[in-house]
Design an enzyme around this catalytic site. Structure first.
Site, PDB file in Angstrom:
ATOM      1  N   ASP A 181       0.828  -1.202   0.000  1.00 47.80           N
ATOM      2  CA  ASP A 181       0.000   0.000   0.000  1.00 47.80           C
ATOM      3  C   ASP A 181       0.871   1.264   0.000  1.00 47.80           C
ATOM      4  O   ASP A 181       2.047   1.216   0.366  1.00 47.80           O
ATOM      5  CB  ASP A 181      -0.871  -0.045   1.270  1.00 47.80           C
ATOM      6  CG  ASP A 181      -2.124   0.810   1.148  1.00 47.80           C
ATOM      7  OD1 ASP A 181      -2.301   1.485   0.136  1.00 47.80           O
ATOM      8  OD2 ASP A 181      -2.931   0.777   2.108  1.00 47.80           O
ATOM      9  N   ASP A 236     -10.714   4.317  -1.254  1.00 52.06           N
ATOM     10  CA  ASP A 236     -11.337   3.363  -0.327  1.00 52.06           C
ATOM     11  C   ASP A 236     -12.858   3.509  -0.286  1.00 52.06           C
ATOM     12  O   ASP A 236     -13.383   4.619  -0.348  1.00 52.06           O
ATOM     13  CB  ASP A 236     -10.841   3.599   1.102  1.00 52.06           C
ATOM     14  CG  ASP A 236      -9.373   3.271   1.279  1.00 52.06           C
ATOM     15  OD1 ASP A 236      -8.666   3.102   0.272  1.00 52.06           O
ATOM     16  OD2 ASP A 236      -8.926   3.190   2.441  1.00 52.06           O
TER      17      ASP A 236
HETATM   18  C1  9PG Z   1      -4.608   1.190   5.897  1.00 56.34           C
HETATM   19  C2  9PG Z   1      -5.471   1.580   4.715  1.00 56.34           C
HETATM   20  C3  9PG Z   1      -6.159   0.363   4.062  1.00 56.34           C
HETATM   21  C4  9PG Z   1      -6.853   0.819   2.788  1.00 56.34           C
HETATM   22  C5  9PG Z   1      -5.866   1.517   1.870  1.00 56.34           C
HETATM   23  C6  9PG Z   1      -5.246   2.701   2.608  1.00 56.34           C
HETATM   24  O1  9PG Z   1      -5.838   9.725   1.731  1.00 56.34           O
HETATM   25  N1  9PG Z   1      -5.572   9.121   2.771  1.00 56.34           N
HETATM   26  O2  9PG Z   1      -5.197   9.729   3.815  1.00 56.34           O
HETATM   27  C7  9PG Z   1      -5.722   7.704   2.830  1.00 56.34           C
HETATM   28  C8  9PG Z   1      -5.495   7.005   4.002  1.00 56.34           C
HETATM   29  C9  9PG Z   1      -5.655   5.625   4.028  1.00 56.34           C
HETATM   30  C10 9PG Z   1      -6.034   4.969   2.891  1.00 56.34           C
HETATM   31  C11 9PG Z   1      -6.268   5.651   1.731  1.00 56.34           C
HETATM   32  C12 9PG Z   1      -6.103   7.018   1.675  1.00 56.34           C
HETATM   33  O3  9PG Z   1      -6.267   3.612   2.930  1.00 56.34           O
HETATM   34  O4  9PG Z   1      -6.445   1.933   0.686  1.00 56.34           O
HETATM   35  O5  9PG Z   1      -7.423  -0.296   2.122  1.00 56.34           O
HETATM   36  O6  9PG Z   1      -5.217  -0.648   3.775  1.00 56.34           O
HETATM   37  O7  9PG Z   1      -4.625   2.257   3.795  1.00 56.34           O
HETATM   38  O8  9PG Z   1      -4.055   2.299   6.502  1.00 56.34           O
END
Ligand code: 9PG
Length: 437
Positions: free
Chosen positions: A282, A342
């Protein structure tokens, strides 16, 4: 930027933007409609391409952009999409659209609609790069969308037992963010996971495959990794900031630094020893940011190098799912790819930024990137969440059924009502087309 084309437009002109990574909005607009852009700098850093900051009113595709006029589509595509992803900009000048790019772009004429133009291009890229058809994905259960970072080893065991009792067809149990103490310290457990290798052994003893989440190219401010190896960061003494999350600043691992590469090898070799053969990697956009590295290579080359290193260590049989990942530079290395932001309980993001967790952005990207499924990889539309608290849960289930390649549930299984359980079972069981047309 160099002008590469000028196109006569009309009231019916539609443009299509490809976003940089999984979470970057990707969709079509009627000319004149405002494109989806970051609402603040933090979101821009975490979900959009850093080097690109298009002026208001400018349309922008990362390595891929289309203009449709009736059934005539002009497609602008990166000539070498795994090595160089030019930013393609389109600005209106009277009734003309002026297209410019900062790298090598092919211009293709297509008769049909935008999805069919994208599909034809993807087929050609796969043939040219000899990308083998992706393997069918295993089904999964993921801890994130119910437990988030508060997940405990007991939560995993509870659900492992529930899927057995409920006879759900789940191949992989994937532990998400929360088992580790800090982002970057992948082998240091959080207090909620007293015995990480024991937990994975337990999953396998129950006849399921073991899966794990990492953000292998991220280094967080509080990590031991950063304290001990500040020289492993992209940017060196002036580390490149790649976002804020988990209440701290985030930096990028220099995947060309020999000692950082050894660290990645140790992490993924250890996981293999623990019996893990499914990896959700990720925030990997961090590996591709421009900046000073040990080797004098582009961000994209460094990223590819990092991905290939992980693939080499986990071996060809392990399953590799990219997330927060630059799309075109990942072709041919990952088995599956998150193509969207997400899912969340909320239908629309509070912030108004469509890169942020919510159904609206997830559906937008999942539909726009259908053409990638079965060509570059298996499309991951994000997890099945089917509990009553999910707003518009019937629409989300339908979206997965129509656009989803990878199928993974992410509810507390014993908390599902009968609709949720039936729907989860159906989405995990139904046949999935090898590719979408
Ligand atoms: C774990 C998560 C999950 C999830 C992923 C990812 O923009 N943002 O701040 C942001 C934070 C988290 C995120 C996506 C965007 O989620 O897609 O499935 O694994 O990390 O922390």
């Amino acid at each position: 930027m160099e002008t590469i084309a000028e196109i006569q437009t009309s009231d019916d002109t539609v443009v299509h933007e490809q976003g940089w990574q999984s979470w970057s909005p990707s969709t079509s607009y009627r000319l004149g409609a405002a494109p989806h852009r970051p609402v603040d700098e933090d979101k821009r850093l975490i979900a959009y391409r850093h080097a690109t900051d298009p002026a208001p009113g400018t349309y922008c595709g990362e390595g891929l952009f289309a203009v449709a006029e009736g059934d005539s589509v002009t497609l602008f595509a990166a000539a070498d999409p795994t090595a160089e992803v030019p930013t393609i900009l389109a600005v209106r000048d009277g009734d003309r659209l002026v297209i410019s790019a900062n790298g090598s772009v092919e211009i293709r004429q297509h008769t049909g609609d935008i999805p069919s133009a994208l599909t034809a291009w993807a087929d050609e890229v796969c043939a040219r790069l000899a990308v083998p058809p992706p393997r069918p994905a295993p089904t999964g259960w993921c801890s994130w969308y119910e437990y988030f970072t508060d997940v405990t080893a007991d939560d995993i065991v509870d659900n492992l037992e529930a899927m057995e009792d409920l006879e759900l067809p789940i191949d992989v149990v994937q532990v998400d963010d929360g088992y580790q103490r800090e982002v970057g310290d992948w082998l240091v457990p959080s207090g909620r996971f007293p015995d990480v290798p024991g937990l994975f052994a337990h999953i396998r003893d129950h006849g399921r495959r073991a899966g794990i989440w990492t953000a292998p190219f991220l280094v967080s401010a509080r990590s031991e990794l950063l304290a001990e190896h500040p020289d492993w960061l992209v940017g060196k003494e002036n580390p490149v900031l790649v976002g804020h999350n988990w209440g701290q600043a985030l930096y990028a691992l220099d995947t060309t630094h020999p000692a950082a590469r050894d660290y990645l090898r140790t992490v993924f070799t250890t996981f293999a020893e623990w019996g893990i053969d499914y990896h959700k990697i990720d925030f990997v956009y961090a590996g591709a940011v421009p900046g000073r590295r040990h080797a004098d290579v582009s961000g994209i080359e460094a990223y590819r190098d990092g991905l290939e290193l992980i693939r080499e260590v986990i071996g060809p049989d392990a399953y590799l799912l990219g997330c927060g990942a630059p799309q075109l530079p990942s072709i041919g290395v990952v088995d599956a790819m998150r193509v969207s932001p997400d899912i969340a309980l909320e239908y629309a993001p509070d912030s108004g930024d469509l890169s942020q967790p919510a159904q609206l952005g997830a559906v937008l990207n999942g539909e726009s990137r259908r053409f990638q499924h079965g060509r570059f990889w298996v499309n991951d539309p994000d997890c099945i969440v089917a509990r009553p608290a999910v707003e518009h849960r019937t629409e989300w289930a339908e979206h997965i059924s129509v656009n989803g390649g990878l199928r993974a549930s992410s509810d507390r299984l014993r908390g599902l009502d009968s609709w949720g359980l039936d729907t989860t079972r159906r989405l995990l069981s139904e046949p999935i087309p090898a590719r979408f047309t």
